[in-house]
Design a protein around this motif. Structure first.
Motif, short mmCIF file in Angstrom:
data_model
loop_
_atom_site.label_atom_id
_atom_site.label_comp_id
_atom_site.label_asym_id
_atom_site.label_seq_id
_atom_site.Cartn_x
_atom_site.Cartn_y
_atom_site.Cartn_z
N LYS C 140 -10.49 29.11 -20.44
CA LYS C 140 -10.00 27.84 -20.97
C LYS C 140 -9.03 27.27 -19.96
O LYS C 140 -8.05 27.92 -19.63
CB LYS C 140 -9.19 28.09 -22.26
CG LYS C 140 -9.95 27.94 -23.53
CD LYS C 140 -8.95 27.83 -24.66
CE LYS C 140 -9.47 28.42 -25.94
NZ LYS C 140 -8.52 28.28 -27.04
N PRO C 141 -9.27 26.07 -19.45
CA PRO C 141 -8.32 25.52 -18.48
C PRO C 141 -6.91 25.46 -19.08
O PRO C 141 -6.74 25.03 -20.22
CB PRO C 141 -8.86 24.12 -18.19
CG PRO C 141 -10.05 23.91 -19.04
CD PRO C 141 -10.38 25.18 -19.74
N GLN C 202 -10.22 21.75 -15.41
CA GLN C 202 -10.84 22.95 -14.90
C GLN C 202 -10.77 23.00 -13.37
O GLN C 202 -10.42 24.03 -12.79
CB GLN C 202 -12.30 22.98 -15.35
CG GLN C 202 -12.88 24.36 -15.36
CD GLN C 202 -14.14 24.41 -16.20
OE1 GLN C 202 -14.95 23.49 -16.20
NE2 GLN C 202 -14.31 25.50 -16.91
N LYS E 140 -12.14 21.64 -25.74
CA LYS E 140 -11.51 22.95 -25.64
C LYS E 140 -11.50 23.55 -27.03
O LYS E 140 -10.93 22.97 -27.94
CB LYS E 140 -10.04 22.79 -25.23
CG LYS E 140 -9.79 22.83 -23.76
CD LYS E 140 -8.29 23.04 -23.54
CE LYS E 140 -7.85 22.46 -22.23
NZ LYS E 140 -6.41 22.64 -22.02
#
Ligand code: ATP
Ligand code: ATP
Ligand code: MG
Ligand code: MG
Ligand code: PO4
Lengths: 428, 327, 299, 459, 299
Positions: C140-141, C202, E140
């Motif tokens: 997950k960024p 990202q 997300k």
């Protein structure tokens, strides 16, 4: 990177590594030192208080053989009216004179009589009132000794000499005699926990102040926590973000810096003068302390609401939860630990506060144990403050004992909140 | 309706009213009076607010009521009965570990006044130059002058200034002469306490002063006699004009620094709040305020017997105070 | 679940079968599970010039075991792709390599892991240079709530890689360019990194990771939020990096694995089923499970 | 019925209303095709009904309790023929009647008083009946009304939430009202003060010595009202306190949240929190009798001039007292920073301390600042420690070894000491309060802007 | 950047050209930018039986404009795919449809948007039923820090979909099954949803969204962290859902778009370049930019 090779980078990292680790150690060391400092402060304060106050939990009692002699008492029957003016003093005095028959002279007799607490008379009366059949009989009873006697007896265990203070050498002699023969004994001080305030240290108890504190805190807790949390929720979650909200925020922060006595002034003006609530009542005290603790609770609640990640709000909103539901179902549970911290600190502050109570009449001498939130009462810190200001030596240890009681209340209160907080805490 | 007596006022009188309150309640059917410690002025304000159950019935004062306060009372329909209950000695004391001081009021004045007569003998004032007690009076020790005392907001300080400082100040004839010519100048010379650190404003907690003295043998402290009485192991009273502060010397007025204590009673409440009469009767009974009464035990210096009788009658008759001159 | 051994299709518990039948309608044959037990990794998990060497790694989350006895080498200047169904333990395994699992409460790692022969786990190991050497791009960024510039400059700053501001600027620009983000953010370097789109975040995280020039880069699905072109940019970057670096990449795209990696490891339910040359894995898988997965028969 | 009983009954009715609202909603849903056909959850219908049942009744009850005494009093007094003119006289008379009614016989009894007392008793009695009746009728009536209106189309949730929101708003306004109240209660006295002491002298005067004449005949000293030494004193003592509390508190918080094991944290945090609840008298004694002499001796041993009361002693001890304000609040917000941020920093090879300093703390900044502001506020507001350990003398000094005093201390001593309510001496307390209020307001504005500027929103 | 109009390749500022050259080595011809200005959407943005109708939508983040004058209809029981390079505004546009942009500070939406003819924006619109009707799966994954069960049950609970526990259990199980997660989590329904792997979280969020049976489902890259089999499961789900629901899906996988959607919208730098039947877009794009994108020449 174009001009930095990997090895160069590696070298640079290595070069600084030791330094960084040292910093890390120092940082950590500071952390440990800080905690140690704080904990040490707690321990120092505790040992100080306990060492000073623990002796207040015992109390010197004196054994006397009293005769409920109708002649001395000046009554024939036991009824309310005759008891009111019966001469119980005489009974005690007779008992003392019988124990020390060769004391004569006004001065010496006065000395002798002062061995027993002035409260003994009332105990005796209550006893006779409860058991009218005792009239004319003789029995052996334990009474509180006078505070000077108590102080002297307690100091005997510290040093050979003992602290005489106002006690004359002759009186000390009697005390030693009685002590040796077991007619003077140190016992657990129940009075301290069952009585209200008294000007006689040996009769003084913490009960009234304790109840007063509990009532006051109850009012404060019931009002300030929900109101504070509600206000924080409104400001953080519902209020439009604009200059007005900023103003309100600043305004609340500012309220935290208002000297507590000013809240007392406010309480006096609003609750007592305008709403005509009674003076010296836990209700008013609680209201004033509510105003005082609100900023603390609001600020900490807002801080913890702010720290709930927006993604959680988004997720709930995306599910079609209304703002209120988002707050009640997701944000509030996550923010609760921080809010409880605010409550812990706010209530601790409220529990220890005296200044605002002065203005609303709670800095007072109150003997009767309050039984509700409108009865006149005082609170623990005020009791401590008043005792700390009393000339009688025996109040020194009682002051510390009262502080111990206050801390016990504080710790009990905190334990509940801390337990709750721990249950609610999570990291995500 | 309020069924207990409400008492406010001086923190100095508080220990005495509370004893009476306690005894009173234990020996009668009345509820225990509630005694607040608000300071003399604060008490007066509450007391003179008016009549009715939300106002106090009695107030304690460690000084006499002021004219302005009396006027406020009267304006609000409050008739005041004055009851002088006794005296409080103000002592200057130091740690038991140090040598006792023997002072005169003049020494006190010179050591603590803001401006003092020029040491060269001329009739002018200079800012207080004295650093040690020896500078003030060669017979005194060479300690730095350090006196812990109450702040200007305290009644005790007023009394101290008036009795000790002014007493010493008056010893200078040229200053005393000003009393009639330039009263303001006179007062400002005699009443102003130095602010250069020699006089330490230490708050109103006398126990704290006692403890500070015990920790600091060079310092002197100003506080009420009862604290000296209870802490005889830690501190000793300084002799003033050769007189040791004792119960007897204060009572017979040979110790010069003592002040009267009062209780003021709201006449209109006597028939309204239960127990006021009985309370005052207890207060003015011999077993309370007599020479061997329990108040004396608590450190209050009783009035001389004739005065006690006079006050007691006055109370019984509830003679209202109308103007202050009649003292 | 983690302790269950895989049985031949027919012996799977009836309930499971029913479940999976319900879950799957179009993907036929998923229960035609290749008859295989994963006891030992097939293929060639070891190599001579290993940069990273893992032996008998077991990872537990509290009670549950997420990785079962995995042994694997990652060669120097090699790109190893890790594939496998969601939840099979790829991220967990990757996070072992730079000890990111340390931060998860209750997570316990067993086994021998070495980097260039130095142990990774062990009481005396210093995780700071380890993590500087083994960089990571998370699944997950997670940009810092700081400006875009600060996000990239963070690593070089703390490690003291750049001594002057100009050098730092250069590193930042370079890293962003290589991650294919420079054009999009060059006018807003001072804006928060959290205000970027998913794919931009990202790439920001990739830029942030390469800014400290780690020797090994662990990438957990680095292209999941990227469009084909951006993906191509990253794949190109990986190719480029391979000259000097060692790379482990988790991906769900078989094509991507085929494109960028030299070796491919297939995980299944916490076990390493097969490791082989990428070629081999995709053309001629040894293990039945692998084959089933790459041909889309098993999830 | 007695008020507490009535209250309990009302609570019971609210519960019942909730239950009936709930079940009626379910019933309504059944006839129209399942719970989903309702506009809101059944429980909202329950709460809606409960609100209708309880809220108006509670409000009326509140008003009743607030005003019934006044009304009864007017009625009783109205019936007395020859009552005294003056308000105070009437007050007394009424108090007497009340006492009579309560059975406390004081003073002499007249038939008129007797009658009034009886009237009072009977009025009270009937008042209570009316109260009970009105409240119950209101609760039942409105509850039933709300219940009857339940239909699947009614948007109960929105209505309930509107009410809740209104309640939240009212709560938020409590703080505003408090401020207004405080301003009002200090403003007028302050203005009166400024009539006798010029604002400029107050603001810029360097000498503070409120030795104002206490008696009309005591013209003695005139007093100086320059507030500068008080503000510098406040600043110094608070600064010293923050110097102790912020590093110690913040480092403790960091250690607890980032390094300490769960067990250490669960013990140490509450332990530190006790510091906030120890009565200030205790700190005061400690500061005055232990710390201050220690500092004095220490200073003298290195040849510094030091007084027995010092700003340093008070500040240090006060700092200890406010540690938990910083430590606990910061610990909470630090703990709330998502783990993914820490992972991000750790994954780049930061040491823990770097992670904390560069990533976690900035992200948690608003909360930390909140804690620090609270601590500063508490430091500014504290009196007892300063009185006991730093003295009361207003010195204009930058030397922490000298004795100083603070604004709050002066406010308290002026208000509780011997006072006269027209003299500038007492009024000065209000002016000081106002000044303090304004200065902290300005400081808070600055703090807000600083925080806004540096706020880093995570996620 | 957002205000820049696209010029023919040759006239792009020299600096940009240089930048892009630096960024791209393998992807050739990226600057061989098709000569096209995006002034108006080409293709057929409108349709007759529109569930969602957007007209002249502009979205701003503070000063910066993220969506420029986009008009689009989404038909009933239709799956519309949105594609486009990272950062082009797909998420932003999607979030307009159920007003999730309201939660972003400084975000401003202009234009007419209607759902079944009812305005979406407007002072009187109640967003709660709107969002219940228009569900969303975020880019997300953001599970609630609650148990897996609670995560899925939350929606049905607040919307009163299930009145009894058994019903709720059923909904939870069903949703998890449909999202292909049931097997993996059925033994740990009471464990926190945040302890799942990336792909599992993503599926959890899908399950959570479908549990309330919204009329429209907005999916922002729902398969980005999923392996092919799980992806297939979700695509199958989408197909299944289409019978009753309307779906807008953002994806970076052209193949996925082709597989699941009926219509495809191509976004570029905040503008809607082209909308057409999926067929048409992928076989016969009208706009040069679209063509460039789907043939992989432009990012
Ligand atoms: N909160 C925000 N504040 C400011 N700018 C933003 C914010 N969110 C997105 N943007 C910007 O708006 C533009 C469109 O973002 P959006 O998230 O819609 O892109 P996207 O098409 O979803 O990209 P991706 O495929 O990478 O997710 C981007 O340039 C992005 O940087
Ligand atoms: N913090 C955690 N606590 C408990 N269990 C966890 C935790 N993180 C992961 N797991 C479990 O461990 C297993 C492996 O998870 P991991 O994240 O390694 O999967 P993955 O292969 O990366 O999957 P994906 O492709 O979906 O990201 C899964 O069953 C997951 O639910
Ligand atoms: Mg993963
Ligand atoms: Mg996006
Ligand atoms: O309280 P006092 O007025 O006596 O100082």
């Amino acid at each position: 990177m174009t001009d930095l090779t990997q090895t160069q980078v590696r070298e640079r990292i290595e070069a600084r590594l030791a330094n960084r680790h040292r910093k890390e150690k120092i940082f950590r060391g500071f952390g440990i030192a800080s905690i140690a400092f704080g904990v040490l402060a707690v321990l120092v304060l505790f040992t100080d208080i306990i060492s000073k106050g623990s002796s207040a939990f015992v109390q010197t009692d004196i054994q006397l053989q009293v005769t409920y002699d109708p002649a001395t008492l000046g009554i024939e029957t036991v009824d309310e009216e005759s008891l009111a003016w019966a001469n119980f003093d005489g009974v005690i005095r007779n008992a003392l004179r019988e124990r020390f028959p060769d004391v004569s002279g006004r001065r010496d007799k006065r000395e002798l009589y002062s061995l027993v607490s002035s409260g003994a008379v009332f105990e005796l009366r209550e006893r006779l009132e409860a058991n009218p059949e005792l009239l004319g009989k003789t029995e052996t009873l334990w009474f509180n000794a006078d505070d000077d006697v108590d102080t002297y007896v307690k100091s005997l265990s510290d040093s050979e000499e003992g602290f005489l203070g106002r006690t004359s050498e002759q009186k000390a002699e009697w005390i030693r005699t009685l002590y040796a023969s077991g007619e003077l004994e140190k016992r657990f001080n129940t009075t301290f926990f069952t009585n209200g305030d008294s000007r006689e240290p040996e009769q003084a108890g913490i009960r009234a102040a304790l109840m007063g504190s509990l009532f006051t805190l109850l009012v404060t807790l019931i009002l300030s926590f929900p109101i504070g949390v509600a206000a924080a929720i409104y400001l953080e979650e519902f209020a439009p973000k604009n200059r007005w909200t900023d103003l309100i925020e600043v305004n609340i922060n500012n309220l935290a810096a208002v000297p507590s006595i000013v809240f007392g002034l406010l309480g006096l003006a609003i609750f007592i003068n305008f709403f005509e609530l009674p003076r010296s009542a836990p209700l008013v005290g609680g209201l004033v302390l509510t105003l005082m603790t609100l900023p603390t609770i609001i600020i900490s609640s807002r801080a913890s609401l702010k720290s709930v990640p927006p993604s959680i709000r988004e997720a709930a909103m995306g599910m079609g939860a209304s703002r209120m539901q988002v707050v009640l179902h997701h944000v509030l549970p996550l923010a609760m630990p921080g809010m409880l911290t605010g409550a812990i600190i706010g209530m601790a502050q409220a529990l220890g506060e005296t200044a605002p109570l002065l203005m609303i009449g709670m800095v007072a001498f109150i003997v009767d144990v309050p039984s509700g939130i409108t009865d006149p009462s005082t609170v623990l810190p005020v009791q401590i403050f008043l005792w700390a200001d009393s000339p009688e030596r025996a109040f020194v240890e009682r002051t510390s004992a009262a502080i111990m009681v206050l801390l016990a209340v504080l710790i009990t209160m905190n334990t509940c909140a801390v337990w709750l907080r721990k249950k609610l805490e999570r990291r995500w | 309706a309020r069924d207990h007596i409400s008492i406010v006022g001086s923190s100095t009188v508080y220990p005495f009213t509370t004893v009476v309150a306690e005894r009173f309640s234990r020996s009668t059917q009345f509820k225990t009076p509630v005694v607040e410690s608000t300071g003399t002025g604060g008490g007066m304000k509450l007391f003179c607010q008016g009549v009715g159950e939300s106002t106090a019935d009695l107030t304690g004062a460690s000084r006499r009521i002021k004219q302005s306060e009396l006027e406020m009372c009267n304006d609000n329909g409050v008739d005041v009965v004055e009851v002088q209950i006794g005296y409080d000695g103000i002592v200057l004391a130091n740690a038991k570990t140090a040598k006792p001081f023997a002072l005169t009021r003049k020494d006190i004045f010179l050591a603590l006044a803001k401006d003092v007569p020029n040491p060269d003998g001329s009739e002018s004032l200079v800012a207080n130059p004295y650093k040690t007690w020896k500078d003030v009076n060669p017979t005194l020790p060479a300690h730095k002058i350090e006196v812990l005392g109450p702040p200007p907001t305290s009644g005790t300080r007023d009394a101290f200034v008036e009795l000790a400082m002014e007493g010493g100040c008056k010893k200078y004839d040229w200053i005393a002469a000003k009393k009639s010519s330039d009263k303001n100048a006179y007062k400002s010379i005699c009443h102003n306490i130095r602010e250069d650190g020699a006089y330490v404003e230490a708050g109103e907690n006398d126990n704290l002063i006692v403890n500070k003295l015990a920790a600091n043998p060079n310092a002197l402290g100003i506080f009420g006699f009862s604290f000296l009485d209870q802490n005889a192991d830690k501190v000793q009273g300084s002799l003033i004009e050769g007189q040791e502060p004792t119960f007897e010397s204060i009572a017979d007025n040979s110790y010069p620094v003592s002040r009267p204590l009062f209780v003021y009673l709201k006449k209109a409440h006597v028939d309204v709040v239960p127990g006021i009469k009985q309370f005052m009767a207890e207060f003015t009974s011999e077993r309370a305020w007599g020479e061997e009464g329990y108040l004396a035990d608590k450190g209050m210096i009783p009035l001389p017997t004739p005065q006690r009788q006079q006050v007691a009658t006055n109370v019984r008759k509830l003679n209202a105070l109308t103007n202050l001159a009649a003292k | 679940m983690t302790t269950m051994t895989l049985n031949a299709g027919g012996t799977a518990p009836a309930q499971d079968q029913a479940d999976q039948a319900a879950e799957s309608k179009t993907v036929k044959n998923r229960e035609a599970n290749p008859s295989a037990e994963v006891n030992e990794t097939v293929g060639s998990p070891f190599c001579d010039d290993a940069k990273l060497r893992m032996r008998n790694v077991n990872v537990f989350y509290g009670e549950a075991q997420a990785i079962h006895d995995v042994s694997l080498d990652i060669g120097r200047n090699q790109v190893v792709a890790m594939i496998g169904p969601s939840g099979c333990g790829k991220s967990t395994f990757l996070r072992c390599l730079n000890r990111m699992n340390d931060t998860i409460e209750g997570c316990r790692v067993e086994g021998d892991l070495t980097l260039d022969g130095d142990p990774i786990y062990g009481p005396k190991v210093d995780v700071v240079p380890l993590r500087a050497r083994v960089g990571m791009v998370f699944q997950k960024p997670n940009p810092f709530p700081k400006s875009i510039y600060e996000n990239v400059a963070y690593g070089p700053k703390i490690h003291g890689i750049a001594s002057r501001r100009a050098e730092l600027d250069e590193i930042v620009e370079n890293s962003l360019r290589r991650a294919g983000l420079w054009n999009e953010v060059k006018d807003r370097l001072d804006k928060p990194g959290t205000g970027l789109s998913g794919g931009q975040q990202q790439r920001l995280c990739i830029a942030r990771a390469i800014a400290v020039s780690p020797e090994v880069i662990l990438m957990d699905e680095p292209c999941s939020a990227l469009d084909p072109i951006a993906t191509a940019r990253i794949e190109e970057l990986i190719d480029e990096l391979r000259e000097n670096y060692t790379i482990a990449i988790v991906t769900h795209s078989m094509q991507q694995a085929a494109r960028v990696s030299q070796r491919t490891a297939y995980f299944h339910l916490g076990k390493l089923v097969e490791v082989n040359d990428t070629e081999t894995v995709f053309t001629n898988p040894e293990h039945a499970l692998t084959e089933a997965y790459i041909t889309g028969r098993f999830g | 019925m007695q008020t507490p009983t009535l209250f309990a009954l009302l609570l019971l009715m609210i519960l019942v209303a909730y239950g009936t609202g709930f079940s009626r909603a379910i019933a309504a849903a059944r006839s129209s095709g399942g719970v989903r056909s309702l506009a809101s959850l059944p429980s909202y219908y329950g709460v809606h009904t409960a609100l209708w049942c309880g809220l108006p009744a509670l409000i009326i009850l509140g008003f009743w309790l607030a005003f019934d005494d006044a009304i009864i009093r007017a009625m009783v007094m109205g019936a007395i023929a020859d009552k005294p003119e003056s308000i105070s006289g009437q007050n007394l008379l009424y108090a007497q009647i009340q006492n009579l009614a309560a059975g406390n016989l004081v003073g002499e009894m007249t038939p008129q008083l007797q009658a009034a007392a009886e009237r009072l008793t009977s009025l009270r009695e009937s008042g209570r009946w009316m109260q009970t009746a009105i409240i119950l009728i209101l609760a039942v009536g409105l509850g039933a009304f709300a219940m009857l209106r339940i239909s699947p189309e009614m948007r109960a949730r929105e209505r309930v939430e509107k009410v809740l929101r209104a309640i939240l708003l009212i709560c938020a306004c409590a703080a505003i009202f408090t401020t207004v109240g405080i301003l009002l209660s200090v403003l007028f006295e302050s203005l009166r003060f400024f009539q006798s002491v010029p604002v400029t002298e107050f603001l810029f005067g360097l000498q503070w010595s409120p030795q104002m004449a206490l008696r009309a005949d005591q013209v003695g000293s005139s007093g100086a009202f320059g507030a500068v030494p008080l503000f510098t004193g406040t600043l110094m003592v608070s600064a010293i306190a923050m110097f102790v509390a912020v590093p110690v508190g913040l480092m403790s918080a960091i250690y607890l949240a980032e390094y300490a094991s769960k067990r250490v944290r669960s013990v140490a945090k509450p332990l530190l929190e006790i510091l906030a609840g120890v009565p200030t008298v205790v700190y005061g004694f400690f500061a005055a009798l232990t710390v201050a002499p220690f500092i004095r001796d220490l200073a003298q041993s290195v040849g510094l001039e030091a007084s027995s009361e010092s700003a340093l002693a008070a500040g240090l001890v006060m700092g200890v007292m406010i540690i938990p304000f910083v430590s606990s609040l910061s610990d909470d917000v630090i703990n709330a920073v998502p783990q993914s941020l820490r992972d991000g920093a750790l994954g780049l090879g930061s040491t823990r301390s770097e992670t904390v300093r560069k990533v976690v703390i900035p992200a948690a900044l608003p909360g930390i600042v909140g804690g620090v502001l609270l601590a500063v506020s508490r430091a500014i507001g504290e009196t007892m420690i300063v009185v006991m350990a730093a003295g009361l003398a207003a010195n204009l000094t930058a030397n922490p070894l000298e004795s100083v005093t603070t604004v709050t201390v002066q406010i308290v001593t002026l208000l509780v000491g011997d006072q006269e309510f027209d003299s500038p001496k007492t009024l000065a307390a209000f002016a000081l309060g106002l000044m303090l209020f304004i200065s902290t307001l300005i400081l808070n504005f600055i703090a807000l802007h600083v925080v806004k500027k540096y706020r880093e929103q995570y996620d």
